[in-house]
Write an enzyme that holds these catalytic residues in place. Sequence first.
Site, PDB file in Angstrom:
ATOM      1  N   GLY A   1       0.826  -1.197   0.000  1.00  0.00           N
ATOM      2  CA  GLY A   1       0.000   0.000   0.000  1.00  0.00           C
ATOM      3  C   GLY A   1       0.866   1.255   0.000  1.00  0.00           C
ATOM      4  O   GLY A   1       1.981   1.255  -0.535  1.00  0.00           O
ATOM      5  N   SER A   2       0.360   2.280   0.625  1.00  0.00           N
ATOM      6  CA  SER A   2       1.025   3.583   0.554  1.00  0.00           C
ATOM      7  C   SER A   2       2.384   3.626   1.244  1.00  0.00           C
ATOM      8  O   SER A   2       3.138   4.580   1.060  1.00  0.00           O
ATOM      9  CB  SER A   2       0.124   4.662   1.157  1.00  0.00           C
ATOM     10  OG  SER A   2      -1.053   4.750   0.395  1.00  0.00           O
TER      11      SER A   2
END
Lengths: 467, 486
Positions: free
Chosen positions: B220-221
Amino acid sequence: MATVLPLGAKPGRWAELLLLLFALGLSFLAYAQVALAATDRLPAQMAVQCGGFTVLVIAVHLILRWRAPYADPVILPVAVLLNGTGLAMIYRLALRYEELGAGDSQVAIASKQLIWTVLGLVAAAVTVIWLRDHRSLRRFPYISMLLGLIGLVAPLAPLIGLENFGSRIWIRVGPLSFQPAEVSKIALAIFFAGYLVTRRDAMALAGPKFLGLRLPRLRDMGPIMLAWVVSLGVLIFERDLGTSLLLFGLFVVMIYVATNRPSWIVIGLLLFAGGVVVAWRLFTHVQNRVEAWLHPFDQAVFEATGGSGQLVTGLFGMANGGLFGAGLGRGRPELTPLAYSDFIFTALGEELGLTGVVALLLIYLVLVERGFRTAIGIRDGFGKLLATGLAFTLAFQLFVVVGGVTRVIPLTGLVTPFLAYGGSALLANWIVVALLLRISAGARRPPPATSEIDLAPILQAEAAKRP
Amino acid sequence: MNREIRRVSLVVTAMFLALLVASSLIQYGAAGELRDDARNRRTFYDSFDRDRGPITAANGDVLARSEKVDDNYSYQRIYANGQLYAPVTGYTTITAAVTASGLESVENSVLQGTADSLFWTRVQDIFMGKKPTGGAVELTVVPSVQQAAWDALGESRGAAVAFDAKTGEILALVSKPTFDPNALAAHDPEAVAATYAALEADPAHPLYNRAISGDLYAPGSTFKLITAAAALESGLFQADSQLEAPDALELPNSSKKLTNFGESSCSSSGKMTLAEAMTVSCNTAFGWLGMEVGADAIAAQAEKFGFGQNLSIPLRVQPSTFPTNLDRAQTALSAIGQYNDRVTPLQMAMTVAAIANGGRLMTPHLVRSEQDAELRVVEETAVAELSRPISAGTAATLKEMMVAVAEDGTGRRARVDGVTVGAKTGTAETSENAPPDVWTVAFGEAQGRIVAVAVVVEDGGPRGLDGTGGTVAAPMAASILGAVFG
């Protein structure tokens, strides 16, 4: 006046005593070690047992001082050390079997072997006392032969004969079972020696020459054929591969030494090959043994009944022992079936390591070579042949068993002398040792001192004859 | 006859020689092979007959020890607080059908006392007549931190790692759900086999060590740290470089558009600096940045951080992967940690550690020292630099960005009083309408120490579909850092 000094004729009894104390000490240490490893305690009766054993061994030593002061000083200590080591190992296995809840017959091996050790030492002492001169044995070649053959045949007799582990080599007398063939081998060695020493000249006579090899005369082939037939009989009717091999090997070696004819060895090997073919054809268990020897690690052979499982388990034990061993009482020799008898060598290898095994083999070699040294030292032909035969018996038994468990040769059952469990064998081997001691006493005794004869008158008479 | 007797004696000597050679071959030459034969029950039994050495934590707590028992296997392995340390210690077992795992497996030779480093101990044992005993393995794991990480994860599935960025010492390594190693070390082979079969069949995969292996996670981020690092290292971008940050980023050759979390807007102007994009974790800005920097540069940067590299701590760490042969659309997605990026929590903690430690990545390790039976150190793991994935300047810039994330951005819940905290959150969508795997990677700096932490929680943790890295994982990271510096 010249005095002839006896050559190296020190009795060596003090050296023997020292070596005996060393052998006893090592045995007791081994005994203590296995008990400590298993139970963290010394055996309750250790003092009594060790004391009793010491008294017995020292008694044999004193009897030698009394009756055979020139006997070889190394033979007795070596036998004591091997016997003691074997006892410790058997005791160690018995403790383990007891822990595992094995049957009484397996738990009782240690006490039985101890009793047989006592009997063996007594038999050795009696032999040394009773037999003043080994040459008196020469007087009974045919009685020896008869005794030997009866011993071989006895297990086949109904009522007393007993079959065990697929071999019919036991007789039962009351509660005791006994392998008479163990004593037979001594009787037959005496017979061979007596027979060959009188017949050696005739048997050494040249016969036809064949391929550069001078063969004996056909009419002299009788005895070796007889020995062969008897050995085959043992093999076929009692299924005792080891004893069969031992008897035949013993005879061939003795006939070779007696006649100095290598052709006898060639003939012996050919007859042996014939025997192997017969055995191979007749018995599937011989085929199995060879298969297990050649391909022990094949899964099918490993798993088969009568396959290589036992052999390989023994090899694993030795391998896990490695260079220094697991330590006495700290391995798992009980995983190998019959670790106390046929496979005692692998059990010792597992716990004492390669170092221990090499030491044991060299100690054996010392014993055997002392036997041959005795044969060389003794002056009469009968003594030479008998000592050679007896020493060879010890060596051959060891080679057949140890060679079997280490994959040098296919596995055949025989008792590892002094180490393995087996009363009859222990008794017989103690008698073998007693005979070797007796012959060595003759070999190492200095010749009658010449200084006792006054040479002066003879020399004067000789001088007077001269012009 | 003497000549013949001598010959016979020579033959006999040769026979004995054959026995000596055969024995030497068995007990020395071929001994190793025979010992390792699967049918050799002695070797099998020997492994439990040994007084196996203990595994201890950094503070001396005994995590695994052997106790003498009165059965065939002689020693029972006991794991104090077994579940908590299961991913670290693993287990030993008496059952041939079950293979050992964890440090029990990789440090087996030390624990059994057969390691080369324990050679002299063995020689001493031989001469002292002592039964050979195993050596001890001392870990870097700190029980209070381990416990904090365990408690922080609560009932959620996931993993947490904390390690000292200056030394590489792993302070905590937790994986959930887990198992009780005591059940696998029991002395009832059938029960053990049944337990093992049940654990293997369990769809929650309790045997996976999620912190370093298993199925791995989409980062993810949190992966934006690596994209930013690649951008800064390229020299084309600085913290204040303006990035395109549209509400929806057109993806080349694709009908799809990349949007921000909750389809929100990062910037009213459609532009923002790199530092601002990091603070709010702007997807479109980083997607655009990824396409600008290029897949190759990002892949190279990831590799420098440790992606695709074999690592053992000494447990084997499964390499994290950044996909290859990406088109521009895939590059944009990969740059924000979606698409096919797969990482271990340890890999993300290593990334943070390098950033927080001035660009120097120290080799992460679990074992501080190997000791002999008397607990004398025979081998110590040296503090070593594994690599320098980024320059000190890049590290400083990224570190500042991470602090900003914790101060004003998505990672505010990772803050700890009295500790300088930097963080980056992540919310990785696994599939449409499924709860996301949520992340927080963070570092805490205080008292001269820097500790990197990575926490991942599967399926949004207790918040399910509503879970985000900032709401679910960040507080967990905070409690772990709190335990470290508390």
